[in-house]
Design a protein around this motif. Structure first.
Motif, short mmCIF file in Angstrom:
data_model
loop_
_atom_site.label_atom_id
_atom_site.label_comp_id
_atom_site.label_asym_id
_atom_site.label_seq_id
_atom_site.Cartn_x
_atom_site.Cartn_y
_atom_site.Cartn_z
N VAL A 93 20.60 28.57 79.53
CA VAL A 93 20.69 29.06 81.34
C VAL A 93 19.87 29.88 81.05
CG1 VAL A 93 21.65 28.17 83.05
CG2 VAL A 93 22.54 26.88 81.82
N ASP A 94 20.79 31.50 80.63
CA ASP A 94 19.74 32.17 80.87
C ASP A 94 18.15 32.32 80.72
OD1 ASP A 94 22.29 33.17 82.65
OD2 ASP A 94 22.98 33.94 79.90
N LEU A 107 7.81 24.41 89.00
CA LEU A 107 8.54 23.76 89.34
C LEU A 107 8.70 23.29 87.41
CD1 LEU A 107 9.40 20.20 90.00
CD2 LEU A 107 7.14 19.94 88.79
N VAL A 108 10.42 22.78 87.16
CA VAL A 108 11.16 22.77 86.13
C VAL A 108 11.38 21.32 85.73
CG1 VAL A 108 12.93 23.56 84.64
CG2 VAL A 108 12.01 25.24 85.74
N ILE A 109 11.01 20.79 85.01
CA ILE A 109 10.95 19.37 84.28
C ILE A 109 12.32 19.24 83.47
CG2 ILE A 109 9.99 16.77 84.67
CD1 ILE A 109 7.35 17.96 85.00
N ILE A 110 13.51 18.89 83.89
CA ILE A 110 14.58 19.08 82.37
C ILE A 110 14.99 17.33 82.49
CG2 ILE A 110 16.01 19.40 84.64
CD1 ILE A 110 17.46 21.76 82.27
N GLY A 111 15.71 16.95 81.03
CA GLY A 111 16.13 15.39 80.98
C GLY A 111 17.85 16.22 80.71
N SER A 129 23.82 23.54 85.72
CA SER A 129 23.37 24.84 85.63
C SER A 129 22.01 25.30 86.42
CB SER A 129 23.99 25.70 84.41
OG SER A 129 25.19 24.90 84.15
N LEU A 130 21.26 25.05 85.81
CA LEU A 130 19.60 25.58 86.73
C LEU A 130 20.20 25.06 87.84
CD1 LEU A 130 17.47 24.36 83.78
CD2 LEU A 130 18.08 26.67 84.58
N LEU A 139 12.62 19.23 88.84
CA LEU A 139 12.58 17.64 88.48
C LEU A 139 13.69 17.23 87.72
CD1 LEU A 139 11.36 14.80 89.58
CD2 LEU A 139 9.24 15.44 87.52
N ILE A 140 14.73 16.46 87.98
CA ILE A 140 15.20 15.65 86.94
C ILE A 140 15.19 14.41 86.04
CG2 ILE A 140 18.13 15.21 86.15
CD1 ILE A 140 19.00 17.02 87.85
#
Length: 144
Positions: A93-94, A107-111, A129-130, A139-140
């Protein structure tokens, strides 16, 4: 939206995330930064590094992960999307938060996979956490 960050965890569901990053990146003419945050070296977190065979095995694992993430970036490049790949050792995360700032991520795209309460208690959720720690939109993508 100029820069998209796509964390990759090598759990076998990368193609769904790559497809989503391509879809959004193409529409906004964005650059996609693929990133894999590998566990830090044992001595970094206060443990001995172990015998040479373990260090060699870990180095080989990192080389293989680096090859894989570079291949993902090349596949996006072949489709006409600008993409770069990073493999960084650190706390997940850090490190992701640091890179969102350093790379001017829009933008962060994360699964996200569903896990039981025991798993969450031990490992937590990178996506959760993000969401709590960054101001960058996320975007999850459900992976179940």
């Amino acid at each position: 939206m100029k820069n998209i960050l796509l964390p990759i965890d090598f759990k076998g569901n990368e193609q769904l995330l790559l497809d989503k990053a391509y879809e959004i990146g193409e529409k906004f003419d964005s650059k996609v930064w693929l990133i894999h945050v590998a566990a830090p070296n044992p001595d970094f977190i206060g443990y001995d590094a172990g015998p040479q065979s373990i260090r060699d095995s870990r180095a080989e694992e990192l080389r293989e992960e680096h090859k894989q993430i570079q291949g993902f970036a090349r596949s996006l490049n072949r489709k006409g999307l600008e993409a770069d790949a990073l493999l960084i050792q650190g706390t997940t995360v850090d490190t992701l938060i640091e890179k969102t700032e350093k790379l001017n991520i829009d933008l962060v795209i994360i699964g996200r996979q569903t896990h039981g309460i025991f798993y969450k208690a031990i490992f937590g959720s990178v996506a959760d956490s993000l969401v709590k720690k960054t101001k960058v939109p996320i975007l999850i993508v459900p992976l179940d």
